[in-house]
Design a protein around this motif. Structure first.
Motif, PDB file in Angstrom:
ATOM      1  N   LEU A  19     -37.211 -72.429  88.635  1.00 10.42           N
ATOM      2  CA  LEU A  19     -36.757 -71.208  89.266  1.00 10.42           C
ATOM      3  C   LEU A  19     -36.996 -71.323  90.764  1.00 10.42           C
ATOM      4  O   LEU A  19     -38.039 -71.773  91.211  1.00 10.42           O
ATOM      5  CB  LEU A  19     -37.520 -69.996  88.712  1.00 10.42           C
ATOM      6  CG  LEU A  19     -37.429 -69.780  87.212  1.00 10.42           C
ATOM      7  CD1 LEU A  19     -38.353 -68.628  86.811  1.00 10.42           C
ATOM      8  CD2 LEU A  19     -36.005 -69.483  86.789  1.00 10.42           C
ATOM      9  N   ILE A  24     -37.248 -65.415  93.242  1.00 10.47           N
ATOM     10  CA  ILE A  24     -37.966 -64.768  92.150  1.00 10.47           C
ATOM     11  C   ILE A  24     -38.213 -63.298  92.479  1.00 10.47           C
ATOM     12  O   ILE A  24     -38.712 -62.956  93.551  1.00 10.47           O
ATOM     13  CB  ILE A  24     -39.298 -65.483  91.876  1.00 10.47           C
ATOM     14  CG1 ILE A  24     -39.024 -66.867  91.264  1.00 10.47           C
ATOM     15  CG2 ILE A  24     -40.166 -64.662  90.928  1.00 10.47           C
ATOM     16  CD1 ILE A  24     -40.261 -67.667  90.993  1.00 10.47           C
ATOM     17  N   GLN A  25     -37.850 -62.430  91.543  1.00 12.48           N
ATOM     18  CA  GLN A  25     -38.067 -61.000  91.689  1.00 12.48           C
ATOM     19  C   GLN A  25     -38.916 -60.515  90.523  1.00 12.48           C
ATOM     20  O   GLN A  25     -39.037 -61.185  89.510  1.00 12.48           O
ATOM     21  CB  GLN A  25     -36.726 -60.267  91.733  1.00 12.48           C
ATOM     22  CG  GLN A  25     -35.902 -60.585  92.974  1.00 12.48           C
ATOM     23  CD  GLN A  25     -34.565 -59.891  92.954  1.00 12.48           C
ATOM     24  OE1 GLN A  25     -33.888 -59.848  91.950  1.00 12.48           O
ATOM     25  NE2 GLN A  25     -34.181 -59.335  94.097  1.00 12.48           N
ATOM     26  N   ILE A  27     -40.358 -58.523  87.191  1.00  5.76           N
ATOM     27  CA  ILE A  27     -39.817 -58.108  85.906  1.00  5.76           C
ATOM     28  C   ILE A  27     -40.021 -56.602  85.784  1.00  5.76           C
ATOM     29  O   ILE A  27     -41.104 -56.097  86.063  1.00  5.76           O
ATOM     30  CB  ILE A  27     -40.545 -58.822  84.750  1.00  5.76           C
ATOM     31  CG1 ILE A  27     -40.280 -60.326  84.803  1.00  5.76           C
ATOM     32  CG2 ILE A  27     -40.122 -58.251  83.398  1.00  5.76           C
ATOM     33  CD1 ILE A  27     -41.136 -61.122  83.828  1.00  5.76           C
ATOM     34  N   LEU A  50     -45.547 -63.868  87.106  1.00  2.86           N
ATOM     35  CA  LEU A  50     -44.612 -63.023  87.849  1.00  2.86           C
ATOM     36  C   LEU A  50     -45.107 -61.579  87.828  1.00  2.86           C
ATOM     37  O   LEU A  50     -45.705 -61.145  86.847  1.00  2.86           O
ATOM     38  CB  LEU A  50     -43.212 -63.076  87.218  1.00  2.86           C
ATOM     39  CG  LEU A  50     -42.489 -64.421  87.197  1.00  2.86           C
ATOM     40  CD1 LEU A  50     -41.193 -64.307  86.399  1.00  2.86           C
ATOM     41  CD2 LEU A  50     -42.196 -64.891  88.615  1.00  2.86           C
ATOM     42  N   GLY A  69     -35.652 -59.167  88.690  1.00  9.26           N
ATOM     43  CA  GLY A  69     -34.928 -60.344  88.245  1.00  9.26           C
ATOM     44  C   GLY A  69     -34.389 -60.161  86.849  1.00  9.26           C
ATOM     45  O   GLY A  69     -33.354 -60.719  86.479  1.00  9.26           O
ATOM     46  N   VAL A  70     -35.115 -59.372  86.043  1.00  7.25           N
ATOM     47  CA  VAL A  70     -34.695 -59.082  84.676  1.00  7.25           C
ATOM     48  C   VAL A  70     -35.333 -57.751  84.263  1.00  7.25           C
ATOM     49  O   VAL A  70     -36.416 -57.398  84.743  1.00  7.25           O
ATOM     50  CB  VAL A  70     -35.122 -60.213  83.702  1.00  7.25           C
ATOM     51  CG1 VAL A  70     -36.634 -60.337  83.636  1.00  7.25           C
ATOM     52  CG2 VAL A  70     -34.538 -60.022  82.320  1.00  7.25           C
ATOM     53  N   ILE A 137     -37.534 -65.248  78.416  1.00  7.40           N
ATOM     54  CA  ILE A 137     -37.403 -64.576  79.705  1.00  7.40           C
ATOM     55  C   ILE A 137     -37.000 -65.566  80.792  1.00  7.40           C
ATOM     56  O   ILE A 137     -36.107 -65.294  81.610  1.00  7.40           O
ATOM     57  CB  ILE A 137     -38.716 -63.865  80.082  1.00  7.40           C
ATOM     58  CG1 ILE A 137     -38.991 -62.721  79.104  1.00  7.40           C
ATOM     59  CG2 ILE A 137     -38.657 -63.338  81.521  1.00  7.40           C
ATOM     60  CD1 ILE A 137     -40.362 -62.091  79.257  1.00  7.40           C
ATOM     61  N   LYS A 138     -37.627 -66.727  80.807  1.00  3.54           N
ATOM     62  CA  LYS A 138     -37.281 -67.743  81.805  1.00  3.54           C
ATOM     63  C   LYS A 138     -35.836 -68.201  81.634  1.00  3.54           C
ATOM     64  O   LYS A 138     -35.129 -68.456  82.616  1.00  3.54           O
ATOM     65  CB  LYS A 138     -38.240 -68.928  81.701  1.00  3.54           C
ATOM     66  CG  LYS A 138     -39.656 -68.622  82.184  1.00  3.54           C
ATOM     67  CD  LYS A 138     -40.546 -69.841  82.072  1.00  3.54           C
ATOM     68  CE  LYS A 138     -41.961 -69.535  82.560  1.00  3.54           C
ATOM     69  NZ  LYS A 138     -42.853 -70.709  82.468  1.00  3.54           N
ATOM     70  N   LEU A 141     -33.643 -65.562  83.096  1.00  5.24           N
ATOM     71  CA  LEU A 141     -33.791 -65.550  84.553  1.00  5.24           C
ATOM     72  C   LEU A 141     -32.925 -66.598  85.238  1.00  5.24           C
ATOM     73  O   LEU A 141     -32.503 -66.409  86.377  1.00  5.24           O
ATOM     74  CB  LEU A 141     -35.261 -65.757  84.940  1.00  5.24           C
ATOM     75  CG  LEU A 141     -36.170 -64.534  84.851  1.00  5.24           C
ATOM     76  CD1 LEU A 141     -37.625 -64.939  85.027  1.00  5.24           C
ATOM     77  CD2 LEU A 141     -35.783 -63.493  85.900  1.00  5.24           C
TER      78      LEU A 141
END
Length: 241
Positions: A19, A24-25, A27, A50, A69-70, A137-138, A141
């Motif tokens: 990533l 990266i934002q 969760i 994260l 990000g999600v 999740i990854k 993302l």
């Protein structure tokens, strides 16, 4: 092909380095039950490294207006029913393309498929091990779609049998390679790298696959391919044009 895809998902490298650090934002976790919300946030933050922002409902999340990000929408099926619609309405209103993962349980394969077809990028049953949750999740993302393994393995009784009997997997060699990568949940960027082609070419192949399968998105494509192969185990040997 399905078994190869399932193994590939478990073995695929979803290391944090895959990533982009600059992109990266946090969760966003939406869960009405405070104890479950805080425990889940703590576990995910420790596992993924994260930040996790927590909210009791979609209204609270929309008022905060924080980028993510999600978005993870967690709850029992009745809660998910009402909150999922609100969430997608808010995202459409804001014109934001934030992937949504659903955490729930007690639903049939058909119900899960319908939730994925409604726009969710993943569905994680509540009895899923934390390691698999983190991988899911990854995966989302980086642009992938997470479909539970048992959905890929079991026939969907709601699919019209006439469609399964009359539709052939008449993919080209390159489309077949893309299909295998889709079944592993890989993103367009990963597919392009592995197959040594541009992302625009990957998108063209995916559009062609969806057109041949008569579906509107990649999630439906994965589900339909898996169902067709379960119905006709020999289809894989005759899937080239």
């Amino acid at each position: 092909m399905i078994e190869e895809a399932r193994n590939g998902l478990l073995e695929h490298d979803f290391a944090p380095s895959s990533l982009s650090e600059g992109s990266i934002q946090p969760i966003a976790l939406i869960e009405a039950r405070a104890l479950i919300r805080e425990c889940l946030a703590f576990c995910l933050q420790k596992k993924l490294g994260l930040p996790v922002l927590t909210y009791g409902d979609v209204v609270a999340w929309s008022q905060d207006a924080a980028l993510a990000g999600v978005i993870i929408l967690s709850g029992d099926p009745r809660h998910i029913d009402s909150e999922q619609l609100k969430l997608f309405q808010e995202l459409a209103l804001w014109e934001k393309q934030i992937p949504v993962i659903l955490f729930s349980d007690g639903e049939s394969e058909i119900q899960i498929v319908n939730r994925l077809r409604s726009g969710a990028k993943g569905y994680v049953p509540s009895d899923t091990p934390l390691e698999v949750v983190a991988r899911a999740i990854k995966l989302v993302l980086v642009g992938g779609v997470f479909v539970p393994a048992d959905i890929l393995a079991r026939p969907m009784q709601s699919e019209p049998e006439t469609f399964r009997r009359t539709t052939k997997l008449d993919f080209t060699m390159r489309e077949h390679d893309v299909v295998k990568a889709l079944l592993k949940g890989k993103s367009n960027k990963s597919i392009a790298y592995e197959l040594a082609m541009s992302e625009s070419s990957v998108k063209v192949h995916i559009r062609n696959v969806m057109r041949k399968l008569q579906v509107s998105n990649r999630t439906e494509a994965v589900i339909r391919i898996a169902e067709m192969e379960r119905f006709d185990p020999d289809a894989n040997g005759a899937c080239f044009a």
